[in-house]
Design an enzyme around this catalytic site. Structure first.
Site, PDB file in Angstrom:
ATOM      1  N   LEU A 135       0.834  -1.210   0.000  1.00  0.00           N
ATOM      2  CA  LEU A 135       0.000   0.000   0.000  1.00  0.00           C
ATOM      3  C   LEU A 135       0.865   1.256   0.000  1.00  0.00           C
ATOM      4  O   LEU A 135       0.450   2.318   0.425  1.00  0.00           O
ATOM      5  CB  LEU A 135      -0.945  -0.027   1.211  1.00  0.00           C
ATOM      6  CG  LEU A 135      -1.879  -1.245   1.217  1.00  0.00           C
ATOM      7  CD1 LEU A 135      -2.631  -1.353   2.542  1.00  0.00           C
ATOM      8  CD2 LEU A 135      -2.867  -1.182   0.055  1.00  0.00           C
TER       9      LEU A 135
ATOM     10  N   GLU B  10      13.911   6.703  -4.979  1.00  0.00           N
ATOM     11  CA  GLU B  10      13.744   5.260  -4.764  1.00  0.00           C
ATOM     12  C   GLU B  10      14.551   4.454  -5.793  1.00  0.00           C
ATOM     13  O   GLU B  10      15.202   3.476  -5.451  1.00  0.00           O
ATOM     14  CB  GLU B  10      12.258   4.898  -4.824  1.00  0.00           C
ATOM     15  CG  GLU B  10      12.016   3.483  -4.365  1.00  0.00           C
ATOM     16  CD  GLU B  10      10.634   3.246  -3.781  1.00  0.00           C
ATOM     17  OE1 GLU B  10       9.924   4.221  -3.456  1.00  0.00           O
ATOM     18  OE2 GLU B  10      10.260   2.078  -3.643  1.00  0.00           O
TER      19      GLU B  10
ATOM     20  N   ASP C  23       3.043   4.816  -7.683  1.00  0.00           N
ATOM     21  CA  ASP C  23       2.827   5.057  -6.258  1.00  0.00           C
ATOM     22  C   ASP C  23       3.061   6.528  -5.897  1.00  0.00           C
ATOM     23  O   ASP C  23       2.293   7.135  -5.157  1.00  0.00           O
ATOM     24  CB  ASP C  23       3.753   4.174  -5.417  1.00  0.00           C
ATOM     25  CG  ASP C  23       3.526   2.700  -5.697  1.00  0.00           C
ATOM     26  OD1 ASP C  23       2.506   2.373  -6.333  1.00  0.00           O
ATOM     27  OD2 ASP C  23       4.376   1.890  -5.300  1.00  0.00           O
TER      28      ASP C  23
ATOM     29  N   TYR D 142      10.588  -8.537  -8.145  1.00  0.00           N
ATOM     30  CA  TYR D 142      10.064  -7.364  -8.849  1.00  0.00           C
ATOM     31  C   TYR D 142      11.012  -6.980  -9.983  1.00  0.00           C
ATOM     32  O   TYR D 142      10.592  -6.747 -11.121  1.00  0.00           O
ATOM     33  CB  TYR D 142       9.890  -6.203  -7.859  1.00  0.00           C
ATOM     34  CG  TYR D 142       9.243  -4.976  -8.463  1.00  0.00           C
ATOM     35  CD1 TYR D 142       7.864  -4.807  -8.414  1.00  0.00           C
ATOM     36  CD2 TYR D 142      10.013  -3.981  -9.077  1.00  0.00           C
ATOM     37  CE1 TYR D 142       7.258  -3.689  -8.964  1.00  0.00           C
ATOM     38  CE2 TYR D 142       9.417  -2.856  -9.621  1.00  0.00           C
ATOM     39  CZ  TYR D 142       8.045  -2.712  -9.558  1.00  0.00           C
ATOM     40  OH  TYR D 142       7.453  -1.607 -10.104  1.00  0.00           O
TER      41      TYR D 142
HETATM   42  C1  GLA Z   1       4.920  -1.465  -6.772  1.00  0.00           C
HETATM   43  C2  GLA Z   1       5.701  -0.399  -7.558  1.00  0.00           C
HETATM   44  C3  GLA Z   1       4.798   0.282  -8.573  1.00  0.00           C
HETATM   45  C4  GLA Z   1       4.068  -0.739  -9.443  1.00  0.00           C
HETATM   46  C5  GLA Z   1       3.411  -1.809  -8.573  1.00  0.00           C
HETATM   47  C6  GLA Z   1       2.808  -2.929  -9.398  1.00  0.00           C
HETATM   48  O1  GLA Z   1       3.945  -0.869  -5.992  1.00  0.00           O
HETATM   49  O2  GLA Z   1       6.218   0.564  -6.675  1.00  0.00           O
HETATM   50  O3  GLA Z   1       5.562   1.161  -9.364  1.00  0.00           O
HETATM   51  O4  GLA Z   1       4.928  -1.301 -10.386  1.00  0.00           O
HETATM   52  O5  GLA Z   1       4.335  -2.396  -7.673  1.00  0.00           O
HETATM   53  O6  GLA Z   1       1.731  -2.466 -10.118  1.00  0.00           O
END
Ligand code: GLA
Length: 377
Positions: free
Chosen positions: A118, A153, A165, A214
Site C-alpha cells: 500500500l 527510490e 505510487d 520485482y
Molecule cells: C509497486 C511499484 C509500482 C508498481 C506496482 C505494481 O507498488 O512501486 O511502481 O509497479 O508495484 O503495479
C-alpha cells in the site's frame, strides 16, 4: 508512548508534510511498461514534522522504529540498507536538482503498514518532499514532486519501481481514483462508485519492491519488448495477441499477455466506474487477479485464499491482489454499507485457515461504510 517533536529536539516543529498510502484498484505491473493504472488513496498516512537548522545536519526520528535519532550531513548521504535511505534519498535528489535546502530535524510517524503493498515508501517520500517544500519554499509542483520521489527510490534506495505510487500519493484525493497514463503522465480523476464500499485487507505476509522478484519481472518485460520490437509492452496491441506472442518463450509470453490484457482492463474499469456498472467492475477485478496469478505469477497462496474467500461472499462484486505482489493486500468491492463486515469475515476465516493475522485497513475501524478519505497536505 512515543516522544513528541519537543521531547526529541527541545523545540517545536515548524512545518508538516502529510501523504496518504495508496491502493491500486486495477492496472498492476503496467506502470513500468508505459501503461495505465487506477489507484486511489487510503485513510492511513505518513506525517513528517520538520524544523529547519542553520547547518547541514539532518536528524531523523521515526516513531515506527522507536526513539533513536539518526543523523547525517547533506551531500554526504550514504546508502545504509535501512529505512533511513528513503530520507537520505530525498535530500540527495533535492540537492542534485539544485533545490536550496539546509539541514533539518525530522520526526516521522506513519500509519501506513510497511510491506503491505500500500505504498508506505511512496507515502514517506511524498510526505518528506512536502515537508521540505513547505520549509524551504521550494518551487516544485505535484507531478515533478512525484518524479523526485521515484528518483530517490530508483537511484538511491535501489528499488526499480515505476511512477504509479508516487503519483498516487502526490495527486490522488478523497473518493476519487487517479486514472493515469504512465507514459505521458496525463491523468483524469474518476469518482469511486457511489453504490459500493472499497475493502482493503492486509494478508500480514510482507512484500518488498526492493526484492529480486520485482526486478526480475521488470527485466522480463524489457526483454519481451525488445524481442517484439516495441518500445514498451504498452505498445503491444490486444488484437492478434496470441499470434504476436506465439514465438516467445513461455515465461515471456505470459508476461506480455498479462500486461496487454491488464492495460485493457484498466480502460474497461474506468468505463464501468463511469457508468456505475459494479458487476462488470467486479468481474474485471477477478480477471486481473487471475492474470496476476497465472500469467504474471506474482500472487501467493495466502493472497489467493483471501480472494477465494471474497468470491464466496454474495456481498462482494470482485477482489484481487493489489500492489507489487508476493504478499501484501487484497482490494475488494462490496455492496454499500457492508465493507467493514465483509473485511472482518475475510480476516476471521483467513486466520482460522492459515494462522496468519490479516488486518482490515479499509473501511477503517469504527466505520461501517467506506470510505470518506482525507488527504490533507
Ligand atoms: C509497486 C511499484 C509500482 C508498481 C506496482 C505494481 O507498488 O512501486 O511502481 O509497479 O508495484 O503495479
Amino acid at each position: 508512548m512515543t516522544d513528541t517533536f519537543r521531547e526529541l529536539y527541545g523545540r517545536e516543529a515548524e512545518k508538516r508534510g502529510i501523504a496518504p498510502g495508496r491502493v491500486n484498484l486495477i492496472g498492476e505491473h503496467t506502470d513500468y511498461n508505459g501503461g495505465f493504472v487506477l489507484p486511489t488513496v487510503i485513510p492511513q498516512r505518513t506525517v513528517v514534522e520538520l524544523a529547519t537548522r542553520a547547518d547541514d545536519l539532518v536528524q531523523v526520528s521515526s516513531t515506527n522504529v522507536g526513539r533513536p535519532v539518526a543523523a547525517y550531513r547533506l551531500a554526504a548521504e550514504a546508502r545504509s540498507g535501512t529505512w533511513l535511505d528513503y530520507v537520505q534519498g530525498i535530500t540527495r535528489v533535492l540537492g542534485d536538482a539544485r533545490h536550496a535546502i539546509r539541514g533539518a530535524d525530522l520526526r516521522i510517524d506513519s500509519s501506513v503498514p510497511l510491506g503491505s503493498g500500500l505504498s508506505s515508501s511512496a507515502a514517506l517520500e511524498i510526505a518528506l518532499l512536502r515537508a521540505f517544500r513547505a520549509a524551504f519554499a521550494l518551487a516544485i509542483d505535484d507531478v515533478p514532486l512525484a518524479k523526485l520521489g521515484q528518483r530517490a527510490e530508483n537511484e538511491f534506495v535501489g528499488a526499480p519501481c515505476g511512477i504509479m505510487d508516487q503519483m498516487a500519493c502526490s495527486l490522488a484525493e478523497d473518493g476519487v481514483a487517479l486514472f493515469l497514463d504512465t507514459r505521458t503522465l496525463e491523468y483524469d480523476r474518476v469518482l469511486l462508485p457511489a453504490g459500493a464500499d472499497l475493502v482493503v485487507v492486509n494478508s500480514g505476509v510482507s512484500h518488498s519492491v526492493a526484492g529480486a522478484d520485482y526486478a526480475t519481472r521488470r527485466r522480463e518485460c524489457e526483454q519481451a519488448a525488445s524481442i517484439l520490437g516495441v518500445r514498451q509492452l504498452r505498445d503491444v496491441p490486444l488484437a492478434g495477441l496470441d499470434r504476436t506472442v506465439s514465438g516467445l518463450p513461455d515465461t515471456l509470453r505470459r508476461r506480455v499477455r498479462h500486461v496487454a490484457t491488464e492495460d485493457q482492463r484498466v480502460l474497461d474499469a474506468v468505463a464501468a466506474m463511469r457508468s456505475g456498472d459494479l458487476a462488470l467492475l467486479g468481474d474485471l477485478f477477478y480477471a486481473s487477479h487471475a492474470s496476476m496469478r497465472n500469467d504474471y505469477q506474482v500472487s501467493i497462496a495466502e493472497i489467493d485464499l483471501l480472494v477465494d474467500l471474497a468470491r464466496e461472499d454474495p456481498r462482494v462484486y470482485g477482489a484481487r491482489l493489489t500492489g507489487g505482489g508476493f504478499g501484501g493486500s487484497i482490494v475488494a468491492l462490496a455492496e454499500k454499507g457492508t465493507g467493514r463486515r465483509v473485511g472482518e469475515r475475510l480476516a476471521t476465516e483467513y486466520h482460522a485457515r492459515t494462522g496468519h493475522s490479516a488486518t482490515v485497513l479499509v473501511p477503517p475501524q469504527g466505520r461501517d461504510q467506506g470510505p470518506r478519505f482525507g488527504s490533507e497536505a
